[in-house]
Design a protein around this motif. Structure first.
Motif, PDB file in Angstrom:
ATOM      1  N   CYS A 168     -37.398  -5.444 -35.237  1.00 52.94           N
ATOM      2  CA  CYS A 168     -38.107  -5.726 -34.008  1.00 52.94           C
ATOM      3  C   CYS A 168     -39.605  -5.723 -34.277  1.00 52.94           C
ATOM      4  O   CYS A 168     -40.100  -4.973 -35.105  1.00 52.94           O
ATOM      5  CB  CYS A 168     -37.799  -4.688 -32.956  1.00 52.94           C
ATOM      6  SG  CYS A 168     -36.144  -4.844 -32.292  1.00 52.94           S
ATOM      7  N   SER A 169     -40.297  -6.530 -33.500  1.00 53.85           N
ATOM      8  CA  SER A 169     -41.731  -6.659 -33.671  1.00 53.85           C
ATOM      9  C   SER A 169     -42.391  -6.706 -32.310  1.00 53.85           C
ATOM     10  O   SER A 169     -41.797  -7.145 -31.323  1.00 53.85           O
ATOM     11  CB  SER A 169     -42.027  -7.941 -34.449  1.00 53.85           C
ATOM     12  OG  SER A 169     -43.399  -8.228 -34.430  1.00 53.85           O
ATOM     13  N   ALA A 170     -43.627  -6.255 -32.258  1.00 52.43           N
ATOM     14  CA  ALA A 170     -44.393  -6.317 -31.013  1.00 52.43           C
ATOM     15  C   ALA A 170     -44.770  -7.753 -30.685  1.00 52.43           C
ATOM     16  O   ALA A 170     -45.176  -8.060 -29.568  1.00 52.43           O
ATOM     17  CB  ALA A 170     -45.647  -5.456 -31.114  1.00 52.43           C
ATOM     18  N   PHE A 171     -44.631  -8.654 -31.647  1.00 52.43           N
ATOM     19  CA  PHE A 171     -44.972 -10.057 -31.460  1.00 52.43           C
ATOM     20  C   PHE A 171     -43.687 -10.860 -31.276  1.00 52.43           C
ATOM     21  O   PHE A 171     -42.694 -10.618 -31.972  1.00 52.43           O
ATOM     22  CB  PHE A 171     -45.728 -10.606 -32.675  1.00 52.43           C
ATOM     23  CG  PHE A 171     -47.025  -9.871 -32.964  1.00 52.43           C
ATOM     24  CD1 PHE A 171     -48.179 -10.166 -32.247  1.00 52.43           C
ATOM     25  CD2 PHE A 171     -47.080  -8.898 -33.941  1.00 52.43           C
ATOM     26  CE1 PHE A 171     -49.352  -9.497 -32.515  1.00 52.43           C
ATOM     27  CE2 PHE A 171     -48.254  -8.220 -34.210  1.00 52.43           C
ATOM     28  CZ  PHE A 171     -49.399  -8.522 -33.493  1.00 52.43           C
ATOM     29  N   ALA A 172     -43.716 -11.818 -30.365  1.00 55.47           N
ATOM     30  CA  ALA A 172     -42.561 -12.694 -30.181  1.00 55.47           C
ATOM     31  C   ALA A 172     -42.326 -13.491 -31.465  1.00 55.47           C
ATOM     32  O   ALA A 172     -41.196 -13.749 -31.854  1.00 55.47           O
ATOM     33  CB  ALA A 172     -42.789 -13.637 -29.000  1.00 55.47           C
ATOM     34  N   SER A 173     -43.395 -13.850 -32.121  1.00 56.67           N
ATOM     35  CA  SER A 173     -43.342 -14.519 -33.414  1.00 56.67           C
ATOM     36  C   SER A 173     -44.218 -13.713 -34.361  1.00 56.67           C
ATOM     37  O   SER A 173     -45.224 -13.140 -33.958  1.00 56.67           O
ATOM     38  CB  SER A 173     -43.885 -15.950 -33.277  1.00 56.67           C
ATOM     39  OG  SER A 173     -44.094 -16.494 -34.555  1.00 56.67           O
ATOM     40  N   LEU A 174     -43.851 -13.649 -35.607  1.00 62.09           N
ATOM     41  CA  LEU A 174     -44.664 -12.920 -36.579  1.00 62.09           C
ATOM     42  C   LEU A 174     -45.935 -13.671 -36.959  1.00 62.09           C
ATOM     43  O   LEU A 174     -46.856 -13.098 -37.530  1.00 62.09           O
ATOM     44  CB  LEU A 174     -43.849 -12.635 -37.839  1.00 62.09           C
ATOM     45  CG  LEU A 174     -42.744 -11.600 -37.680  1.00 62.09           C
ATOM     46  CD1 LEU A 174     -41.997 -11.437 -38.997  1.00 62.09           C
ATOM     47  CD2 LEU A 174     -43.309 -10.252 -37.246  1.00 62.09           C
ATOM     48  N   VAL A 175     -46.026 -14.948 -36.636  1.00 61.04           N
ATOM     49  CA  VAL A 175     -47.189 -15.747 -37.015  1.00 61.04           C
ATOM     50  C   VAL A 175     -48.490 -15.133 -36.506  1.00 61.04           C
ATOM     51  O   VAL A 175     -49.425 -14.947 -37.288  1.00 61.04           O
ATOM     52  CB  VAL A 175     -47.018 -17.215 -36.561  1.00 61.04           C
ATOM     53  CG1 VAL A 175     -48.293 -18.009 -36.792  1.00 61.04           C
ATOM     54  CG2 VAL A 175     -45.840 -17.854 -37.278  1.00 61.04           C
ATOM     55  N   PRO A 176     -48.618 -14.771 -35.211  1.00 64.02           N
ATOM     56  CA  PRO A 176     -49.900 -14.179 -34.778  1.00 64.02           C
ATOM     57  C   PRO A 176     -50.227 -12.881 -35.522  1.00 64.02           C
ATOM     58  O   PRO A 176     -51.384 -12.633 -35.857  1.00 64.02           O
ATOM     59  CB  PRO A 176     -49.699 -13.900 -33.294  1.00 64.02           C
ATOM     60  CG  PRO A 176     -48.600 -14.812 -32.873  1.00 64.02           C
ATOM     61  CD  PRO A 176     -47.718 -14.971 -34.081  1.00 64.02           C
ATOM     62  N   GLY A 177     -49.233 -12.085 -35.817  1.00 63.75           N
ATOM     63  CA  GLY A 177     -49.469 -10.837 -36.536  1.00 63.75           C
ATOM     64  C   GLY A 177     -49.889 -11.082 -37.974  1.00 63.75           C
ATOM     65  O   GLY A 177     -50.769 -10.406 -38.512  1.00 63.75           O
ATOM     66  N   LEU A 178     -49.254 -12.061 -38.623  1.00 59.33           N
ATOM     67  CA  LEU A 178     -49.578 -12.355 -40.014  1.00 59.33           C
ATOM     68  C   LEU A 178     -50.909 -13.078 -40.164  1.00 59.33           C
ATOM     69  O   LEU A 178     -51.541 -13.001 -41.215  1.00 59.33           O
ATOM     70  CB  LEU A 178     -48.455 -13.177 -40.663  1.00 59.33           C
ATOM     71  CG  LEU A 178     -47.124 -12.445 -40.842  1.00 59.33           C
ATOM     72  CD1 LEU A 178     -46.059 -13.396 -41.374  1.00 59.33           C
ATOM     73  CD2 LEU A 178     -47.283 -11.249 -41.765  1.00 59.33           C
ATOM     74  N   GLU A 179     -51.345 -13.761 -39.096  1.00 59.92           N
ATOM     75  CA  GLU A 179     -52.626 -14.455 -39.164  1.00 59.92           C
ATOM     76  C   GLU A 179     -53.779 -13.489 -39.368  1.00 59.92           C
ATOM     77  O   GLU A 179     -54.807 -13.838 -39.919  1.00 59.92           O
ATOM     78  CB  GLU A 179     -52.850 -15.280 -37.888  1.00 59.92           C
ATOM     79  CG  GLU A 179     -52.028 -16.537 -37.842  1.00 59.92           C
ATOM     80  CD  GLU A 179     -52.201 -17.298 -36.532  1.00 59.92           C
ATOM     81  OE1 GLU A 179     -52.736 -16.746 -35.547  1.00 59.92           O
ATOM     82  OE2 GLU A 179     -51.781 -18.459 -36.500  1.00 59.92           O
TER      83      GLU A 179
END
Length: 185
Positions: free
Chosen positions: A1-12
């Motif tokens: 589970c992640s706080a982001f719906a997609s990991l893209v914003p977090g990885l950016e």
């Protein structure tokens, strides 16, 4: 589970920075010895050994190497060779030990013509381990041009490793073959 719906914003938001300064070191492949026998003229196989320089502060253990060697973009020798106990000390040089079954794809007679050059251009990939029990690099590329190469010829019990004698033999065979090919055509 992640706080982001997609990991893209977090990885950016992640950045990685690395610096690998150039090494002022001699070539990794420093010398090749090629051993030609009477059998070579029939089976197009030679034996070789080579020297490796390690510019690192940790030992290099070479467990496998695949190599194509030649001149002017033309491959004259190929091998796939496993090793056991081939360790190059930090800032030092080690020899691979002599091994056979090195294929001459151009054939032995055609390959004699490169002997007078005294060098090979080598493209190789190896499995190496950096450090004792350290990181293994499974496909380490090393390309060195103009690697000093010495040839030893042992035919009918007559040994020759004198470069001048081998150059003369190679030139004679090449000239003879050129004449035969011209006459045959």
């Amino acid at each position: 589970c992640s706080a982001f719906a997609s990991l893209v914003p977090g990885l950016e938001g992640i950045t990685l920075d690395a610096d690998l300064p150039a090494m002022d070191a001699p070539p990794i492949l420093t010398h090749v010895n090629v051993f030609i026998t009477l059998d070579t003229l029939v089976d197009n196989l030679v034996s070789v050994n080579f020297d490796v320089y390690n510019p690192l502060d940790a030992p290099l253990t070479i467990s496998f190497s695949q190599s194509d060697s030649g001149v002017n973009g033309e491959t004259y020798a190929h091998f796939d060779q496993g090793f056991s106990g081939f360790v190059v000390p930090p800032k030092g040089t080690a020899n691979s030990g002599t091994f056979g079954n090195v294929l001459l794809p151009q054939g032995a007679i055609a390959s004699l013509a490169i002997i007078p050059l005294g060098y090979l251009d080598i493209q190789s990939v190896s499995t190496v381990q950096v450090g004792d029990g350290g990181y293994t690099i499974p496909w380490f590329h090393v390309n060195n041009d103009h690697v000093t190469t010495a040839y030893s010829l042992n035919i009918l019990g007559i040994s020759a490793s004198d470069t001048g004698a081998l150059e003369g033999l190679a030139s004679s065979v090449s000239a003879s073959l050129s004449g035969e090919l011209t006459t045959a055509v």
